[in-house]
Write a protein that holds these residues in place. Sequence first.
Motif, PDB file in Angstrom:
ATOM      1  N   LEU A 108     -58.702  24.958 -56.233  1.00  0.00           N
ATOM      2  CA  LEU A 108     -58.368  26.354 -56.459  1.00  0.00           C
ATOM      3  C   LEU A 108     -57.063  26.715 -55.755  1.00  0.00           C
ATOM      4  O   LEU A 108     -56.845  26.330 -54.615  1.00  0.00           O
ATOM      5  CB  LEU A 108     -59.501  27.241 -55.932  1.00  0.00           C
ATOM      6  N   LEU A 109     -56.210  27.440 -56.452  1.00  0.00           N
ATOM      7  CA  LEU A 109     -55.038  28.067 -55.863  1.00  0.00           C
ATOM      8  C   LEU A 109     -55.250  29.564 -55.985  1.00  0.00           C
ATOM      9  O   LEU A 109     -55.464  30.087 -57.083  1.00  0.00           O
ATOM     10  CB  LEU A 109     -53.750  27.674 -56.594  1.00  0.00           C
ATOM     11  N   LEU A 110     -55.214  30.242 -54.853  1.00  0.00           N
ATOM     12  CA  LEU A 110     -55.442  31.679 -54.838  1.00  0.00           C
ATOM     13  C   LEU A 110     -54.354  32.331 -54.010  1.00  0.00           C
ATOM     14  O   LEU A 110     -54.170  32.000 -52.838  1.00  0.00           O
ATOM     15  CB  LEU A 110     -56.821  31.985 -54.243  1.00  0.00           C
ATOM     16  N   ILE A 111     -53.632  33.265 -54.617  1.00  0.00           N
ATOM     17  CA  ILE A 111     -52.607  34.034 -53.899  1.00  0.00           C
ATOM     18  C   ILE A 111     -53.035  35.491 -53.950  1.00  0.00           C
ATOM     19  O   ILE A 111     -53.273  36.048 -55.024  1.00  0.00           O
ATOM     20  CB  ILE A 111     -51.214  33.858 -54.524  1.00  0.00           C
ATOM     21  N   ASN A 160     -49.886  23.124 -49.376  1.00  0.00           N
ATOM     22  CA  ASN A 160     -50.104  24.520 -48.992  1.00  0.00           C
ATOM     23  C   ASN A 160     -48.769  25.063 -48.513  1.00  0.00           C
ATOM     24  O   ASN A 160     -48.456  25.000 -47.330  1.00  0.00           O
ATOM     25  CB  ASN A 160     -51.147  24.628 -47.877  1.00  0.00           C
ATOM     26  N   LYS A 161     -47.979  25.534 -49.444  1.00  0.00           N
ATOM     27  CA  LYS A 161     -46.626  25.967 -49.096  1.00  0.00           C
ATOM     28  C   LYS A 161     -46.185  27.066 -50.051  1.00  0.00           C
ATOM     29  O   LYS A 161     -46.488  27.023 -51.237  1.00  0.00           O
ATOM     30  CB  LYS A 161     -45.669  24.779 -49.205  1.00  0.00           C
ATOM     31  N   MET A 162     -45.477  28.033 -49.495  1.00  0.00           N
ATOM     32  CA  MET A 162     -44.845  29.067 -50.281  1.00  0.00           C
ATOM     33  C   MET A 162     -43.437  29.214 -49.734  1.00  0.00           C
ATOM     34  O   MET A 162     -43.248  29.289 -48.528  1.00  0.00           O
ATOM     35  CB  MET A 162     -45.621  30.378 -50.169  1.00  0.00           C
ATOM     36  N   SER A 179     -36.138  38.221 -51.077  1.00  0.00           N
ATOM     37  CA  SER A 179     -37.328  39.073 -51.069  1.00  0.00           C
ATOM     38  C   SER A 179     -38.061  39.102 -52.406  1.00  0.00           C
ATOM     39  O   SER A 179     -39.215  39.529 -52.461  1.00  0.00           O
ATOM     40  CB  SER A 179     -36.954  40.499 -50.650  1.00  0.00           C
ATOM     41  N   ASN A 180     -37.434  38.662 -53.466  1.00  0.00           N
ATOM     42  CA  ASN A 180     -38.058  38.687 -54.788  1.00  0.00           C
ATOM     43  C   ASN A 180     -38.436  37.320 -55.341  1.00  0.00           C
ATOM     44  O   ASN A 180     -39.456  37.188 -56.001  1.00  0.00           O
ATOM     45  CB  ASN A 180     -37.142  39.377 -55.808  1.00  0.00           C
ATOM     46  N   ILE A 181     -37.607  36.321 -55.111  1.00  0.00           N
ATOM     47  CA  ILE A 181     -37.802  35.024 -55.753  1.00  0.00           C
ATOM     48  C   ILE A 181     -38.424  34.031 -54.775  1.00  0.00           C
ATOM     49  O   ILE A 181     -37.886  33.770 -53.702  1.00  0.00           O
ATOM     50  CB  ILE A 181     -36.484  34.475 -56.320  1.00  0.00           C
ATOM     51  N   GLY A 182     -39.586  33.493 -55.201  1.00  0.00           N
ATOM     52  CA  GLY A 182     -40.295  32.527 -54.377  1.00  0.00           C
ATOM     53  C   GLY A 182     -41.008  31.502 -55.231  1.00  0.00           C
ATOM     54  O   GLY A 182     -41.156  31.661 -56.444  1.00  0.00           O
ATOM     55  N   PHE A 183     -41.456  30.433 -54.580  1.00  0.00           N
ATOM     56  CA  PHE A 183     -42.090  29.315 -55.261  1.00  0.00           C
ATOM     57  C   PHE A 183     -43.333  28.880 -54.500  1.00  0.00           C
ATOM     58  O   PHE A 183     -43.396  28.997 -53.275  1.00  0.00           O
ATOM     59  CB  PHE A 183     -41.115  28.133 -55.346  1.00  0.00           C
ATOM     60  N   THR A 184     -44.306  28.367 -55.228  1.00  0.00           N
ATOM     61  CA  THR A 184     -45.455  27.696 -54.646  1.00  0.00           C
ATOM     62  C   THR A 184     -45.869  26.605 -55.625  1.00  0.00           C
ATOM     63  O   THR A 184     -45.398  26.573 -56.766  1.00  0.00           O
ATOM     64  CB  THR A 184     -46.614  28.668 -54.344  1.00  0.00           C
ATOM     65  N   ASP A 212     -44.146  17.838 -52.190  1.00  0.00           N
ATOM     66  CA  ASP A 212     -43.288  18.756 -51.437  1.00  0.00           C
ATOM     67  C   ASP A 212     -42.240  19.331 -52.371  1.00  0.00           C
ATOM     68  O   ASP A 212     -41.931  18.749 -53.418  1.00  0.00           O
ATOM     69  CB  ASP A 212     -42.611  18.042 -50.266  1.00  0.00           C
ATOM     70  N   PHE A 213     -41.695  20.475 -51.991  1.00  0.00           N
ATOM     71  CA  PHE A 213     -40.603  21.093 -52.741  1.00  0.00           C
ATOM     72  C   PHE A 213     -39.787  21.937 -51.780  1.00  0.00           C
ATOM     73  O   PHE A 213     -40.258  22.349 -50.723  1.00  0.00           O
ATOM     74  CB  PHE A 213     -41.125  21.942 -53.908  1.00  0.00           C
ATOM     75  N   ASP A 214     -38.538  22.188 -52.164  1.00  0.00           N
ATOM     76  CA  ASP A 214     -37.661  23.029 -51.356  1.00  0.00           C
ATOM     77  C   ASP A 214     -36.580  23.608 -52.250  1.00  0.00           C
ATOM     78  O   ASP A 214     -35.915  22.866 -52.977  1.00  0.00           O
ATOM     79  CB  ASP A 214     -37.027  22.228 -50.222  1.00  0.00           C
ATOM     80  N   PHE A 215     -36.424  24.909 -52.202  1.00  0.00           N
ATOM     81  CA  PHE A 215     -35.351  25.580 -52.927  1.00  0.00           C
ATOM     82  C   PHE A 215     -34.364  26.127 -51.912  1.00  0.00           C
ATOM     83  O   PHE A 215     -34.755  26.813 -50.975  1.00  0.00           O
ATOM     84  CB  PHE A 215     -35.902  26.703 -53.808  1.00  0.00           C
TER      85      PHE A 215
END
Length: 108
Positions: free
Chosen positions: A2-5, A32-34, A39-44, A74-77
């Motif tokens: 489950l992924l729950l935000i 487990n990363k966000m 302030s508007n653009i994000g990733f998970t 893993d990821f990174d923007f």
Amino acid sequence: MLLLIMKTSDGGKNWSTLLNVCDSNAFGLFLNKMDFVNSNIGFTAYADTLYRTQDGGNSWDKIVVPLTHFGIQDFDFISTDTGHVTDGVDIFITVDGGQNWTLEYSTG
């Protein structure tokens, strides 16, 4: 799995669900990363899917990453356009916010 935000705007007294993904076929360890680049653009990420918000987390869109081995490890923007994703074997890069991906490096 489950992924729950969830989001609160009153110090945790009340919560609203923004993204709820349940996948009974998902397996393995999940990230487990966000990562917000502003302030508007994000990733998970969840399993083999990357999610992007463009409105501070109120809504989330799926981004397809051409993984060839495992789920996202893993990821990174570094900006709204440029980011890396790895499945533990390959590293992919996008320079257009996830619309297109190029294999940048492979250990396999």
